[in-house]
Design a protein around this motif. Structure first.
Motif, PDB file in Angstrom:
ATOM      1  N   ILE A  98      19.487 -20.044   7.247  1.00 15.91           N
ATOM      2  CA  ILE A  98      19.624 -18.681   6.722  1.00 15.91           C
ATOM      3  C   ILE A  98      19.264 -18.660   5.243  1.00 15.91           C
ATOM      4  CG2 ILE A  98      21.170 -16.703   6.494  1.00 15.91           C
ATOM      5  CD1 ILE A  98      20.701 -17.592   9.374  1.00 15.91           C
ATOM      6  N   ASP A  99      18.456 -17.713   4.855  1.00 12.02           N
ATOM      7  CA  ASP A  99      18.091 -17.541   3.440  1.00 12.02           C
ATOM      8  C   ASP A  99      19.294 -16.954   2.690  1.00 12.02           C
ATOM      9  OD1 ASP A  99      17.007 -17.013   0.996  1.00 12.02           O
ATOM     10  OD2 ASP A  99      15.296 -15.883   1.739  1.00 12.02           O
ATOM     11  N   PRO A 100      19.877 -17.662   1.699  1.00 12.46           N
ATOM     12  CA  PRO A 100      21.023 -17.119   0.972  1.00 12.46           C
ATOM     13  C   PRO A 100      20.673 -15.915   0.101  1.00 12.46           C
ATOM     14  CG  PRO A 100      20.242 -19.128  -0.071  1.00 12.46           C
ATOM     15  CD  PRO A 100      19.471 -18.987   1.211  1.00 12.46           C
ATOM     16  N   ASP A 101      19.388 -15.728  -0.151  1.00 18.80           N
ATOM     17  CA  ASP A 101      18.960 -14.594  -0.968  1.00 18.80           C
ATOM     18  C   ASP A 101      18.936 -13.300  -0.169  1.00 18.80           C
ATOM     19  OD1 ASP A 101      17.972 -12.997  -2.952  1.00 18.80           O
ATOM     20  OD2 ASP A 101      16.015 -13.913  -3.030  1.00 18.80           O
ATOM     21  N   THR A 102      18.436 -13.357   1.069  1.00 18.55           N
ATOM     22  CA  THR A 102      18.263 -12.145   1.869  1.00 18.55           C
ATOM     23  C   THR A 102      19.174 -12.078   3.085  1.00 18.55           C
ATOM     24  OG1 THR A 102      16.537 -13.177   3.222  1.00 18.55           O
ATOM     25  CG2 THR A 102      15.834 -12.063   1.198  1.00 18.55           C
ATOM     26  N   ASP A 103      19.895 -13.174   3.386  1.00 17.98           N
ATOM     27  CA  ASP A 103      20.741 -13.269   4.587  1.00 17.98           C
ATOM     28  C   ASP A 103      19.931 -13.165   5.877  1.00 17.98           C
ATOM     29  OD1 ASP A 103      23.086 -13.571   3.127  1.00 17.98           O
ATOM     30  OD2 ASP A 103      23.388 -11.420   2.962  1.00 17.98           O
ATOM     31  N   ARG A 104      18.657 -13.448   5.817  1.00 22.11           N
ATOM     32  CA  ARG A 104      17.806 -13.427   7.004  1.00 22.11           C
ATOM     33  C   ARG A 104      17.490 -14.847   7.450  1.00 22.11           C
ATOM     34  NH1 ARG A 104      13.343  -8.833   5.166  1.00 22.11           N
ATOM     35  NH2 ARG A 104      14.789  -7.060   5.088  1.00 22.11           N
ATOM     36  N   GLU A 134      20.323 -24.954   3.594  1.00 20.60           N
ATOM     37  CA  GLU A 134      20.800 -23.693   3.009  1.00 20.60           C
ATOM     38  C   GLU A 134      21.400 -23.916   1.633  1.00 20.60           C
ATOM     39  OE1 GLU A 134      21.853 -21.590   7.308  1.00 20.60           O
ATOM     40  OE2 GLU A 134      23.469 -22.186   5.959  1.00 20.60           O
ATOM     41  N   ALA A 138      20.169 -22.246  -1.840  1.00 18.65           N
ATOM     42  CA  ALA A 138      21.084 -21.531  -2.741  1.00 18.65           C
ATOM     43  C   ALA A 138      20.963 -22.065  -4.165  1.00 18.65           C
ATOM     44  CB  ALA A 138      22.516 -21.657  -2.233  1.00 18.65           C
ATOM     45  N   ARG A 168      19.245  -8.033  -5.618  1.00 21.94           N
ATOM     46  CA  ARG A 168      20.587  -8.467  -5.977  1.00 21.94           C
ATOM     47  C   ARG A 168      20.858  -8.136  -7.448  1.00 21.94           C
ATOM     48  NH1 ARG A 168      20.931 -13.371  -6.434  1.00 21.94           N
ATOM     49  NH2 ARG A 168      18.775 -13.960  -6.017  1.00 21.94           N
ATOM     50  N   GLU A 180      26.844  -6.002  -4.626  1.00 21.90           N
ATOM     51  CA  GLU A 180      26.031  -7.202  -4.783  1.00 21.90           C
ATOM     52  C   GLU A 180      24.535  -6.919  -4.722  1.00 21.90           C
ATOM     53  OE1 GLU A 180      27.186 -10.113  -1.970  1.00 21.90           O
ATOM     54  OE2 GLU A 180      29.228 -10.315  -2.734  1.00 21.90           O
ATOM     55  N   ARG A 181      24.121  -5.875  -4.021  1.00 22.26           N
ATOM     56  CA  ARG A 181      22.706  -5.642  -3.793  1.00 22.26           C
ATOM     57  C   ARG A 181      22.416  -4.148  -3.761  1.00 22.26           C
ATOM     58  NH1 ARG A 181      19.078  -9.107  -1.322  1.00 22.26           N
ATOM     59  NH2 ARG A 181      20.785 -10.434  -0.637  1.00 22.26           N
TER      60      ARG A 181
END
Length: 408
Positions: A98-104, A134, A138, A168, A180-181
């Motif tokens: 999972i991408d910690p930046d986009t949660d995708r 992950e 991050a 973000r 947060e975003r």
């Protein structure tokens, strides 16, 4: 995630010659050595192969036991070119990254073999490797954020709100009122923040800045004011000198639009109001009626509030971020639209109640707690009443009232 059992060939295959081209531009590319170091040796020794794919299942990297790899890369029948096809396997251990930046989901790491079921140690190792990837993502994200913050701070005076390339909030919002975003509009496009401010988005280094902007052709008289949304009052909307009593449904719609400043579609509004039983057609009818009363304060595609807005519940949200118990006690007249059965309103209502109560119990004075005890949620709150009964002088009528409620 672990999957087991035979798997058939799929059409979503990669030509071997294109695998490296795809890999070079993928966000997981810098982590491939780490993934290979963690899993390839084990895959080779145990007659398995390691595969790393993107979010769509396209192969980015493969390695492992040579025999398994040969079968996986044999030419397909009736073709003259080798294809990267899916092996008919009996067991697979796979975990998403999972991408910690986009949660995708960025991709998947997979150990496949011909054993009938995966070894428990294989499952644990694959999951741990995905988590390690992950963690590295991050760390890289935080390093990029820090470089962007340093460039922002070098400007001096913090001119605006700093956003990452994905929206973000990195700096310029010390109270955390924006969350947060934020959804990113097009550069130069106006948007309205939760507190009613108009801002413009402009590129800055590798990210963006939100700078203050005047409302577009919006005189002060067009400001939308929402009152009576907290507690047992009657919700009203005020546009200029025009005061409009609101039905519960119209109050719910305006509250949801205020709480989602980037806008909601008819389908989203319907779901927030009615859950799975909602009908977007009903929402469109109600929006049409609201526009007839409130003019051009509601935009479309998606539905959103286009005028600067003031609301008691938005003021409350800002005060929660600043942890000012005296102001909280003054503003909080009770739950948000207490008669509403909307799933989203109920969620916001419960969050407000919990945050207000917690702040007042931790930092509130007896005066603040007494104000809260007059709301529907505080009238029979045992902990609040007990605090009042023990901290106020016995001669104070509020202590006697608290004692009476405790005995009731």
């Amino acid at each position: 995630m672990v999957t087991t059992g035979p798997r058939v060939d799929q059409e979503n295959t990669n030509e071997i010659g294109n695998t490296h081209d795809l890999c070079d531009v993928h966000p997981l590319q810098p982590l491939l050595p780490l993934l290979a170091q963690s899993l390839t040796h084990m895959a080779d020794e145990s007659a398995h192969m390691m595969v790393v794919t993107d979010a769509d299942g396209m192969v980015l990297w493969r390695d492992g036991n040579p025999g398994i790899l040969r079968v996986a890369t044999e030419p397909e029948p009736c073709t003259d070119r080798p294809l990267m096809r899916v092996l008919h396997v009996q067991s697979r251990s796979a975990a998403p990254i999972i991408d910690p930046d986009t949660d995708r989901v960025l991709g998947c790491v997979d150990i496949s073999g011909t054993a009938r079921s995966p070894h428990p140690a294989t499952v644990a190792l694959v999951c741990a490797t995905a988590k390690l990837a992950e963690t590295q993502l991050a760390l890289r994200m935080h390093e990029r954020d820090e470089r962007l913050r340093r460039r922002y701070e070098a400007l001096g005076g913090h001119p605006g709100i700093l956003l990452s390339p994905t929206g973000r909030v990195l700096s310029g919002d010390p109270l955390g009122t924006l969350g947060e975003r934020l959804p990113l509009p097009a550069p130069g496009e106006r948007m309205i923040l939760r507190d009613g401010r108009f801002v413009l988005l402009e590129p800055f280094s590798d990210g963006y800045l939100l700078r203050a902007a005047p409302p577009a052709s919006a005189p002060t008289s067009t400001r939308l004011r929402l009152h009576g949304f907290l507690g047992e009052g009657s919700p009203t909307a005020l546009v200029g000198e025009h005061r409009l009593p609101l039905s519960l449904r119209h109050a719910e719609i305006l509250a949801l639009l205020a709480l989602h400043p980037s806008g909601l579609t008819a389908e989203q509004l319907s779901f927030h109001l009615y859950g799975d039983d909602g009908n977007p057609v009903t929402i469109r009818v109600e929006i049409h009626r609201l526009r007839a009363e409130l003019g051009d304060t509601i935009g479309a595609r998606p539905y959103r509030l286009t005028s600067p807005i003031e609301a008691d519940f938005l003021e409350l949200r800002g005060l929660l971020a600043s942890s000012d118990p005296a102001s909280l006690a003054r503003v909080y007249a009770g739950p948000l639209l207490p008669r509403s059965e909307s799933p989203e309103i109920r969620r916001e209502r419960d969050e407000f109640e919990v945050q207000v109560r917690t702040c007042l119990l931790l930092r509130g004075s007896p005066d603040d707690l007494w104000a809260y005890a007059q709301t529907s949620g505080g009238r029979e709150d045992f902990e609040v009443l007990q605090r009042l009964a023990t901290t106020l002088p016995a001669t104070d009528h509020r202590a006697a009232a608290a004692q009476a409620r405790l005995r009731a």
